[in-house]
Every structure is written in C-alpha cells, then in structure tokens.
Enzyme design. Structure first.
Site, mmCIF file in Angstrom:
data_model
loop_
_atom_site.group_PDB
_atom_site.id
_atom_site.type_symbol
_atom_site.label_atom_id
_atom_site.label_comp_id
_atom_site.label_asym_id
_atom_site.label_seq_id
_atom_site.Cartn_x
_atom_site.Cartn_y
_atom_site.Cartn_z
ATOM 1 C CG ASP A 43 -1.980 1.057 1.148
ATOM 2 O OD1 ASP A 43 -2.015 1.775 0.132
ATOM 3 O OD2 ASP A 43 -2.778 1.170 2.087
ATOM 4 C CG ASN A 70 -3.797 11.122 -6.152
ATOM 5 O OD1 ASN A 70 -2.969 11.039 -7.055
ATOM 6 N ND2 ASN A 70 -4.516 10.102 -5.736
ATOM 7 C CG ASP A 94 -2.665 8.102 -12.959
ATOM 8 O OD1 ASP A 94 -3.231 7.610 -11.964
ATOM 9 O OD2 ASP A 94 -3.277 8.662 -13.894
ATOM 10 C CD GLU A 108 -4.411 3.858 -2.069
ATOM 11 O OE1 GLU A 108 -4.800 3.976 -0.902
ATOM 12 O OE2 GLU A 108 -5.145 4.056 -3.063
#
Length: 786
Positions: A487, A495, A504, A530
């Site tokens: 993770d 983000n 991304d 993620e």
C-alpha cells in the site's frame, strides 16, 4: 492524513460510472441493437463451434473401428462425426464401454453385437438438429429442448429405413425410457442435453408398456453408460465430474431413472482396467468380426435408376443428406453436379433443381483460397479428389446467399467403389465465418477481463482466481507460496499536492518494480486503488520478505519527475501459506502485516506466519510451555450424521482412500465403530523441534439403510436402493492454548474432506427412510487387513 483516512474519498477501482452520451434517434438505436444482437449470436456460435474432443485412440483407429463395426452403414457414423464430432466421439466411447461391460457380464455374442451397433448409432438423429441448438454453450430453453428430444425420433426414422435388425431398433427405441416407467423428471446434476445425458432423453417418453423393466437389457445398459460418459467429459457448459461423483449420482438415480441392479454391476465393472478392456473390444472389432455378419444388419438399397435421376421411393440416405445442416455436393467422375442438398441451398442461395446436371467449376461459388486468391481448376479440391483419390480439408471463401462472402471449411472426399474405380467426389461445406476472428476476440476479451488498464498487471478478479489455485497447489503438493500486500504511503496527499497524473506515475512505478521482482509462476495484481498484491510461487516467508525489502528500498530511492524529484514510499505485509489456510485467511494475515507496517511508521516490511516474531516462541522457558499445556482445556468435538447414496462396499473403498491420503492410523475397531487418528499436516521443516503435531481423533459409526425406490410419488415394487449412514465425530487429541484455533480449523477441514471422499450430505437435509442395519461384517475384514 493517513492512507486509511482517505479511503472513502476514492471510488473503488473497476466500478462503472455513468458517462453522458449524446441523444440517439430511434433509427440509430435500432441499428445499434441489431449490431449488438448479431455480435452476441456470432460469439455464442463461435464459442460452441470450436468444441472438439480428442480421439479415443487416434483418428485413424477410430475411423477403422466404426467401419469395421458398422460395415455398409459406416457412412451414417461419418455423417454424425462431420455434423458434430463431440456426439460421434461420445457414441464411440459408449459403444466400446458397453461392449466391454457386456463381455464382463458374459452376454451372448449375438446380443452383444446388437448392443454395440445400437450404441454407435443411437444418437445419429443429431445430424438433423440445427447448429445453433446442437452447439449452444448454455442451457436450452423449452423449445430447443423439444427439438433435441425429437432427435431420438429422427434416429429411429433413419434406422428403420436401413436397419434389418429388429433388436437394434428396439434397443435404440427404449434407451430413453426410465426404469420406473415415468419417462419424465430430472436426475440431479445430469445435464439436460441430447446425446450427453440420459436425463434429457426422458423427454422422448417412456417405454410403450409404461415401464423400462420390460425394455431390452441393452437399452438399460446404454442409458447408464452414456450418462456416465457425459458426466466424465468436459463440455462448454460445464466441467467434467470425477469418477466417484459420477458413480454416486448414478446410485442416486437408481430405481427411478436407471436399473438399480445394473448400476451396482456397472460400479463393480468400473474397478476393472478400462483401458485394457477397451483395447480388447477394439481388437475384436478389427480382427474377429465377419464382414458378412456385419453387413447383415443393413438392408442395402439397389438403385436401378441412372445416377442423378430421382428414384420412385426416396432412400434413407437421401433423407439423411437432405436433413443435414451443412452443405453436401456430389460431383461425378465426369464433373457433373449430381447432388445439391438443402444445406447447400441454404448456404449458397442456389436452387438445387437449377444447379443439378451442370458442370462443376469453382467459379460457381467464386471460391478463393486461404490467401484470398481465386481458385482455378488445377487447384480445386473437388477435381483433386477425383484425380488423385486424396481427401483434403481447407479453409476457403465462397459467395453465399445475397453475394455475401463466407468462410467455409471445405472437406473434399473421393468416392471409390469396390473395384477401386473413382465414381466422383463429395464436397462438404461447413460455415466457419464466426470462427475467423474468434481467437483475436477471445484474446482481447481475456485481457480486458483479467488486466488492470493503467498498469497492465492482473486485476483483482484474476488475483482471486489465481490465489485459489496457489492455495490448492500447496495443499495438494505441499509447495510453499507467499503473499505480499503493498500500500503506497500517504497516496491521497500525493494526489492532492501534485495532481492525479503524479499519482498515476507512482502507481506505475510500484507496478514496474513488482513486475521486475517476479519470477516464472509469480503474479502481480492491482488489488484496488493504490494497493497491490504479489503471489510468489515456491517461495517461503524469508525469501518473500527479502524481495519485498528490495522493492520497498528501490521505490524509496526512485525520484518522481512530477513530484519535483521527491520519492514515494510503500508499506508491505508478507506472509507464507500456513497449514489449514484458505485464500481468505492468508489474505487477512497479509493485510494484518500491512496494518502493522503502517502502525510502525510506514515505509517498512512486516512478515507474519511461520518464521515471524509472532510465531517465534523458542525463547520462552520450557516451564512456561508445560504450564500452558497443563492449563489447556479440551475443545468440544465436531459431530455430524451423514448419508452417502452408495452401498457399504463402495463406502469402504472410499474410506480406504481417505485413510491412505490423510495417513490416518486405525486405533480400534468395535463392531461397526472405528476410531482413527490423524496427525497435523504441516511438514516437519516448518515446525520447531519442540512442537508436536496437532493430531485429531476421528470416531466413525457405520450403518446401512435400504429404502424402497419411488417413482411419480408411488412405490414401484422394484429393487430396494441402498445407502450408508455415518456418524462422525472429529476432535483434537490434546489441546494447547497456542494451537487450539488451528486444531479446530484442522478438524473442520478434515470433516469437509471426509464428506467429499464419501460423497455424503447431512442426514437432516434428507427425508426419513426405513430401518437401519449394522455393517460390522462388511467393515471388519478390510480393517483387519489394514
């Protein structure tokens, strides 16, 4: 904010979101729906048309067997194979098996011959069934099922026009009858599909006298064998069952659909060497059958009219060809078209009355070869078959109805008489348009269904499927495998600060590093958002933790261009599969390791399971371990009452396999009661030297039950059906605090395994039956030998 705090802000990966679309006119909507329906029909037909079963021996021997057994009627079987190879293979397997069974029962040669011929041709009526029904890879609707049931009537119609043996016709006529005379209903787990299960054949009706007990012995034998073969064969609409499951289902239907006495005999026959007996039957067909006797089963029609002119009475061969769905064209030695069946009319749009008598030329159908070039006379498969006497099978293109070009499988076969003179050639055309792009379509659909579109690693659905396979492989082969759950740390902050494109990039980076750490047999998947998972085949906990540490370190040192050169980090939980694990328990343990890594400050690797700090208790004093053992309380036993629908003899055979596979020890035998002990399943290399296996005690009590079979709600007065009642108790032999949960989990798994071996269900799920009888005498001899 932690990664756990922002989980509600992100929609789960894989959910479809509504996208505004421009309004469509009714005409464009209707056109789109028509194209969609056409594509669905094409994919459905393509998936079903590709099903082919491997030959029983090899293709040449299979052909020789059908010719040797059927003689003059071998063309009927060849037509069935051209129409539907799966039905032909099924019929040949049924014929060989039922012949070997008849030999084992020492039936008379004359009766055995009639049974063999009937078994080979009992499904020949399938050539009259349309392809979209015969090849449908799903359940049939009522109308389609009625058409399939009518195939048995077509089989009788074909045989009555050419078969001289009333015995053969009677056997085929009564194959569909049920033993109890009802002729209707369903048998649990037997597929309702013609030529693959006796259950569907019930729709054809019962025997004329209302009971199958008066039906020929061959009919009752074929009904059992073909149902057994259908259940043991892979199909598009369901996978093959195991031999034990198929036998158990035959016993469940004994007394209603099948003759119970024959079912017991067939179960005993299955213990013989089936391959050797099939070879013995094949040797008899190829070496011992008298050709004159073989041909005596058939009435050979002598055609007095010239070739190409209709006879006064249509023969069964002409009926057969006209009812075939595929196109059949016969060209004589002079190159004239003699036969143009209805299938050819349907495929090409050319009327048979106008095309017969014309000179054959490939330009009639605008034939093109595999490279798209127009076929000339020298390369025409029909002329090649006439000139060289050789068969050919090619993928060609022809002009079909409405000048629409179609891909066809063109099979050209020479026709040679007994004197070796070539009389012409037969051209068989099968529409293969839907098969052209099947492989590309399937590959594209497979990738879309199994891969994550951003990272091109597996998606969660594919991971769930492969993870179950990994666990099954470990349990069956004792091969270690490990799981990494990753993770990205504080991904929402990435983000929010640098944008979703930067996020991304980070996701692509971790996916690339995980793929770089893969070995053959491993799998990387995007679990969601993620989160990533990695399955490591043949890898223990320590090796998996080292690989996870390499991935963690590489990501923490990799600058991200869209994050102004900063780096991202990842937390990883690692675990190895444990004894008694399921995919769910293994995943939960890896997730717990991931949460512990987050709690330790992120950017770290935590391993759980064998070899981890949680399990490493060697430093504890021996006195403490003794105190724990003394204070442990015994756990309650898991008890159930089970019913298996087989006689005690077969239940004993199944129990023998259970004992051998689980390495159980027989502790005591008292009458019909047995006590077993089963050690823990973990290998010694995975335990500490001081540990003892967490063993189980299994207590079994066997009783036999005989119940009167029923049909249509009333007793039939037939043979009683036998089943076995088993009381089972599974409990740990000794309890230790640290391993109590594992022991009870192991006990539940042993109970599930026992039910699977014995094909048993709980008694509470069944209606009450007659009195129970002891079976100590049946169990004692085997247990003494053990």
């Amino acid at each position: 904010m932690s990664i756990d705090d922002q989980s509600l802000d992100i929609a789960p990966t894989g959910f479809l979101q509504e996208v505004p679309t421009a309004p469509t006119t009714p005409a464009s909507a209707e056109q789109s729906m028509a194209e969609l329906h056409a594509l669905l029909r094409e994919l459905e037909a393509a998936a079903a048309a590709d099903q082919r079963l491997p030959p029983l021996f090899d293709q040449a021997i299979d052909d020789r067997l059908s010719r040797a057994r059927l003689g003059a009627a071998a063309g009927l079987f060849a037509a069935l194979r051209c129409k539907h190879a799966a039905s032909a293979g099924h019929s040949l397997r049924v014929a060989l098996t039922v012949s070997a069974w008849a030999m084992w029962l020492k039936l008379a040669e004359e009766e055995r011959d009639a049974i063999e011929v009937a078994a080979l041709l009992h499904d020949v009526g399938a050539i009259g069934v349309p392809d979209h029904i015969l090849l449908k890879p799903a359940a049939l609707d009522p109308n389609e099922a009625a058409i399939m049931a009518h195939a048995r009537t077509m089989s009788l119609e074909i045989l009555r026009h050419g078969c001289a043996s009333e015995k053969v016709i009677a056997i085929v006529e009564h194959v569909s009858a049920w033993y109890d005379g009802s002729g209707r209903g369903t048998c649990m787990n037997l597929e309702s599909r013609s030529s693959e299960s006796s259950a569907s054949k019930a729709e054809a009706g019962a025997a004329p006298d209302g009971t199958a007990e008066a039906a020929p012995l061959g009919s009752r034998m074929i009904a059992i064998v073909e149902a057994f073969d259908a259940m043991m064969t892979d199909h598009v609409y369901r996978r093959a069952r195991s031999q034990e499951r198929a036998i158990a289902e035959l016993f469940e239907c004994a007394g209603t659909q099948f003759d119970p006495e024959l079912v017991e005999q067939f179960a005993a026959f299955q213990r013989e060497d089936q391959a050797a007996m099939r070879w013995e039957v094949a040797h008899r067909w190829l070496r011992s059958l008298d050709p004159a006797m073989v041909d005596s089963y058939w009435e050979l029609n002598c055609v007095t009219a010239p070739i190409g002119e209709p006879t006064a009475e249509p023969t069964f061969q002409s009926r057969l060809l006209d009812n075939m769905y595929d196109a059949v064209v016969f060209v004589d030695a002079a190159g004239r078209i003699v036969l143009w069946n209805r299938g050819a009319e349907r495929l090409t749009g050319l009327c048979g009355g106008g095309i017969r008598g014309q000179a054959w030329h490939p330009a009639i159908l605008e034939m093109s070869d595999e490279r798209g070039q127009t076929i000339q006379d020298a390369d025409c498969p029909v002329f090649t078959a006439i000139r060289c006497g050789a068969q050919s099978l090619r993928r060609l293109t022809i002009a079909g109805r409405g000048q629409r070009f179609l891909a066809v499988d063109a099979h050209a076969m020479p026709v040679i008489n007994a004197q070796g003179v070539t009389r012409g050639a037969v051209l068989l055309l099968h529409d293969a348009t839907c098969q052209l792009s099947l492989e590309q379509q399937c590959q594209s659909l497979h990738e879309k269904a199994t891969k994550d579109p951003l990272t091109q690693v597996a998606n969660r659905a594919e991971f769930d499927r492969v993870h179950a396979m990994f666990v099954a492989a470990h349990q069956q082969q004792h091969v270690p495998c490990s799981l990494l759950m990753c993770d990205l740390d504080r991904f929402k902050r990435v983000n929010d600060t640098f944008g979703h494109q930067a996020g991304d990039d980070v996701i692509m980076s971790i996916a690339s590093l995980l793929k770089g750490a893969c070995r053959p047999g491993d799998l990387v998947a995007r679990y969601g958002g993620e989160e990533f998972v990695m399955l490591c085949a043949d890898c223990d906990n320590a090796a998996a933790a080292r690989r996870a540490e390499q991935v963690r370190k590489a990501l923490s040192e990799l600058p991200q261009s869209r994050m102004e050169g900063r780096t991202a980090t990842v937390s990883i939980g690692v675990t190895e599969i444990q004894p008694g694990d399921t995919p769910e328990t293994m995943l939960r343990r890896a997730d717990r390791g991931l949460l512990m890594a987050k709690a330790k400050g992120r950017n770290t690797v935590v391993q759980l399971g064998i070899g981890s700090e949680e399990e490493g208790s060697e430093s504890k004093p021996a006195a403490e371990r003794v105190r724990r053992r003394a204070a442990a309380k015994p756990k309650e036993a898991i008890e159930q009452v089970l019913i298996t629908p087989v006689p005690v003899g077969m239940a004993v055979e199944k129990l023998r396999g259970f004992v051998a596979d689980h390495r159980a020890r027989i502790i005591s035998v008292e009458g019909n009661r047995i006590r077993l002990e089963i050690d823990g399943r973990a290998a010694s290399r995975l335990r500490r030297m001081a540990d003892r296996p967490a063993g189980l005690a299994v207590d079994l009590t066997f009783e036999e039950q005989r119940a009167q079979p029923t049909g249509a709600g009333k007793p039939t007065g037939g043979r009683a059906v036998t089943r076995t009642r088993i009381q089972i108790s599974v409990a740990p032999r000794m309890s230790r605090d640290r391993r109590q949960n594992d022991a009870m989990t192991h006990a539940r798994e042993i109970l599930m395994s026992f039910r699977s071996y014995l094909m048993a269900v709980e008694e509470s799920a069944l209606p009450p039956t007659g009195p129970l009888k002891g079976i100590a005498r049946a169990l004692a001899p085997w247990l003494i030998r053990k």
